[in-house]
Scaffold this motif. Sequence first.
Motif, mmCIF file in Angstrom:
data_model
loop_
_atom_site.group_PDB
_atom_site.id
_atom_site.type_symbol
_atom_site.label_atom_id
_atom_site.label_comp_id
_atom_site.label_asym_id
_atom_site.label_seq_id
_atom_site.Cartn_x
_atom_site.Cartn_y
_atom_site.Cartn_z
ATOM 1 N N SER A 167 9.944 -7.479 3.314
ATOM 2 C CA SER A 167 11.347 -7.409 2.917
ATOM 3 C C SER A 167 12.225 -6.858 4.040
ATOM 4 O O SER A 167 13.316 -7.371 4.303
ATOM 5 C CB SER A 167 11.485 -6.537 1.666
ATOM 6 O OG SER A 167 12.841 -6.422 1.288
ATOM 7 N N ALA A 185 4.649 -5.674 0.917
ATOM 8 C CA ALA A 185 5.868 -6.287 0.388
ATOM 9 C C ALA A 185 7.105 -5.616 0.969
ATOM 10 O O ALA A 185 8.100 -6.289 1.298
ATOM 11 C CB ALA A 185 5.887 -6.194 -1.130
ATOM 12 N N GLN A 186 7.063 -4.287 1.115
ATOM 13 C CA GLN A 186 8.200 -3.580 1.718
ATOM 14 C C GLN A 186 8.413 -4.028 3.163
ATOM 15 O O GLN A 186 9.545 -4.221 3.610
ATOM 16 C CB GLN A 186 7.955 -2.071 1.675
ATOM 17 C CG GLN A 186 7.973 -1.455 0.286
ATOM 18 C CD GLN A 186 7.724 0.043 0.345
ATOM 19 O OE1 GLN A 186 8.302 0.766 1.162
ATOM 20 N NE2 GLN A 186 6.815 0.515 -0.510
ATOM 21 N N ALA A 242 -0.634 -3.866 -1.205
ATOM 22 C CA ALA A 242 0.361 -4.834 -1.679
ATOM 23 C C ALA A 242 1.776 -4.298 -1.624
ATOM 24 O O ALA A 242 2.696 -4.972 -1.123
ATOM 25 C CB ALA A 242 0.016 -5.270 -3.103
ATOM 26 N N ASP A 243 1.997 -3.082 -2.136
ATOM 27 C CA ASP A 243 3.357 -2.531 -2.171
ATOM 28 C C ASP A 243 3.905 -2.318 -0.774
ATOM 29 O O ASP A 243 5.056 -2.672 -0.479
ATOM 30 C CB ASP A 243 3.357 -1.198 -2.940
ATOM 31 C CG ASP A 243 3.125 -1.396 -4.428
ATOM 32 O OD1 ASP A 243 3.244 -2.553 -4.886
ATOM 33 O OD2 ASP A 243 2.821 -0.412 -5.114
ATOM 34 N N LEU A 244 3.086 -1.738 0.101
ATOM 35 C CA LEU A 244 3.531 -1.477 1.465
ATOM 36 C C LEU A 244 3.775 -2.778 2.216
ATOM 37 O O LEU A 244 4.752 -2.907 2.981
ATOM 38 C CB LEU A 244 2.493 -0.620 2.193
ATOM 39 C CG LEU A 244 2.899 -0.082 3.579
ATOM 40 C CD1 LEU A 244 4.153 0.783 3.471
ATOM 41 C CD2 LEU A 244 1.745 0.710 4.201
#
Length: 544
Positions: free
Chosen positions: A473, A469-470, A465-467
Motif C-alpha cells: 500500500s 499488505a502495508q 500478511a499484514d506487514l
Amino acid sequence: MSSNTAAPAVELRAGPREWFGLLVLLLPVTLMTADLGVLWLATPYVTADLRPTSSQLLWTTDIYGFLTCGFLVVMGTLGDRIGRRKLLILGSVGVIVASLLAAYSTSPEMLIFARALLGVAGAAVLPSTLSLIIHMFKDARQRATAIATWVTALSVGIAIGPVIGGVLLDQWWWGSVFLMGVPVMLVPLILAPVLLPEYKDPGAGRIDLASVVLFLAAILPIVYAVKKFAESGFSVLNVAALLIGAVFTVAFVRRQNSLDTPLLDMRLFKTRAFTGALLTLLFGMMALNGVEYLVPQFLLVAGGLSPLAAGLWLLPGAAGLILGSQLTPVFAKRIRPAYVITAGLVVTLIGFWLTGIAEHNEDGILPAAIGLAIIMFGVAPISVLGTSLAAGAAPPEKAGGAAATGQTAYDLGLALGIAVTGSIAVAVYRGHVDENVPAGLPAEAAEAARDTVGGATDAAASLPADLGAQLVSVARDAFTAGFQATAWVSAGLAAVTAVIVLSLLRHIPAIGAAEAPAEEAPAPAPAPAEAPAPAAREESTTSA
C-alpha cells in the motif's frame, strides 16, 4: 497578373497518383511505431528463451530508438544527396533483413545486433517518408492534410502494436512479432518506383564523412546520457557522456560553418520558424511523454489492471491523437499555426489536471485514461504543424535534412520527457517510501521497496500478511504521488511551450492566407507552395 498566378495554382494540386503514393508511405510509418509496442509484449518470452542478462535486455529494448535518433539527420541529409525514394527503398531492404535476423535470433547478442540494424534502417525510412510527402504535396492545404495523415499513422501504430503483438504471441513464438515487418516493407519496395517521385538536391556535393562522424559523436552520447538519467539518475558516467556530446557538438557546428555543402545547414537555425518549430517539438514532446510513459504503469500498479485491460484503457489516448491530427489542418486553414498549437496546449492543461488528481486505486483509472486522451488530443497540433514548419522552413533541396532534424527534436523531446519527469517521479517515490515505511520492516525489504513497486511487491511476499499488505500500500501510494508530480511538471512544460510558440511562430499566417500573396514571389520560385514555410523563410515581407 491573374493569368500568371492561376495556372501554377492548378499545377500545385496533387492528383490520384500522389494520394496513392501517400498510402504507400504510411505503411512503413505505422510499422515503425507498432514495432515498439510488440517488443514490450514480447520481452518476457524473449527473456525465457534467450536468457539475456539485465544489461543485454536493456540494450535490446533501447538500441532501436537510440540509433534511430542518432542517425535521423545523417540519413535525411543522405536522402537529399542520393535521392529520397532511393533511400526509402534501401531503408525498406534494411528493415526486412533486420526483421528476419531479429525473428530468428539464437542469442541475445544477435537480437541486439538485429535491433541496432533495424534502428539505422528506421532512421532511413522516417525522414524519407516525410520529405517525399513535402515534395509530392506542394499545395499548402493538401500538404497539411497529408502531414496530418502521416502523424495519424504514427498514432495508429501505437494503438495497434500491442493488439497485433498480443494476437501473434497467442498463436506463434516471439519471433513472429518481428516478421510482421517483412510483408509491410515489401509494399514500398515494390510500389515506390511506380508511385513515388524521385527528388534530390541537384547542387549537393559529396557527403563529408568527418561531419557524419562528428555528428554521431555528438548526438549518441547525449541520447545515451538522457536515457541513463531516466533509468538510474545522476552518475559520473552520465555527466561525462553529456560533456563529450557537448564538445563534439561544438566541433560539429564549427565544421558545418566551414563547408560549402554541410551535412546540416546551420543557417536554418537563423530562421525563426525553423528554430521555433524545433523548440516546440522538443518541449511539447517532453510535456507529453512525461505523463504518457507513466500512464500504462499507473493503470497496472495503482489501478490493478491486467496488461490486456490496461492496453484497452490506452486506446482512448491513441484515438485522441488521431482525432486531433485530423482536425488540426481544418483549423489551420483559418487560424495561424501558433494560435492552433497554443489552443491545443491549453487543452492539455485539462488533461494534466485530471492525471494529477488520479487516485491510487481503481477510482484513478478513468481520470488517468481520459486525461491522457485529452493530452494526446491537445498535443496533436504540435506533431502536425511543428513537423510541417520545421521541414518547410528549408529550401526544397534541403527538406530531407530539415525534416530529419525536426524528427530528431521530436524523438529527443520524448527521451528528455522520460529523463526529466522520470527522475522527479523516482525522487518523489523514494521520499514517500522513506517517510511511510511500516514499523518493524526488515532493512532488506525496505531497500527493495525503495527501488521499485515491483521490488516492494516481491519483498511483501516473504513478509507476514499484514506487514506485506502495508508495504504494498505504501509503495502504491508512493508511485501515485510520483505520477501526480509528473503531471504538474508536464503542465509547466506545456506552458513553457506555449510561450515559445507565441514568441517565435505567431508571425506565420494561416495555411489559406499563406497562399494568397503569390505575386510577391518570382514566377518560377516554389515558395508559394511552401506552407506555412514561405512566411518563415522570408520574414521581412511578412506582417506580424
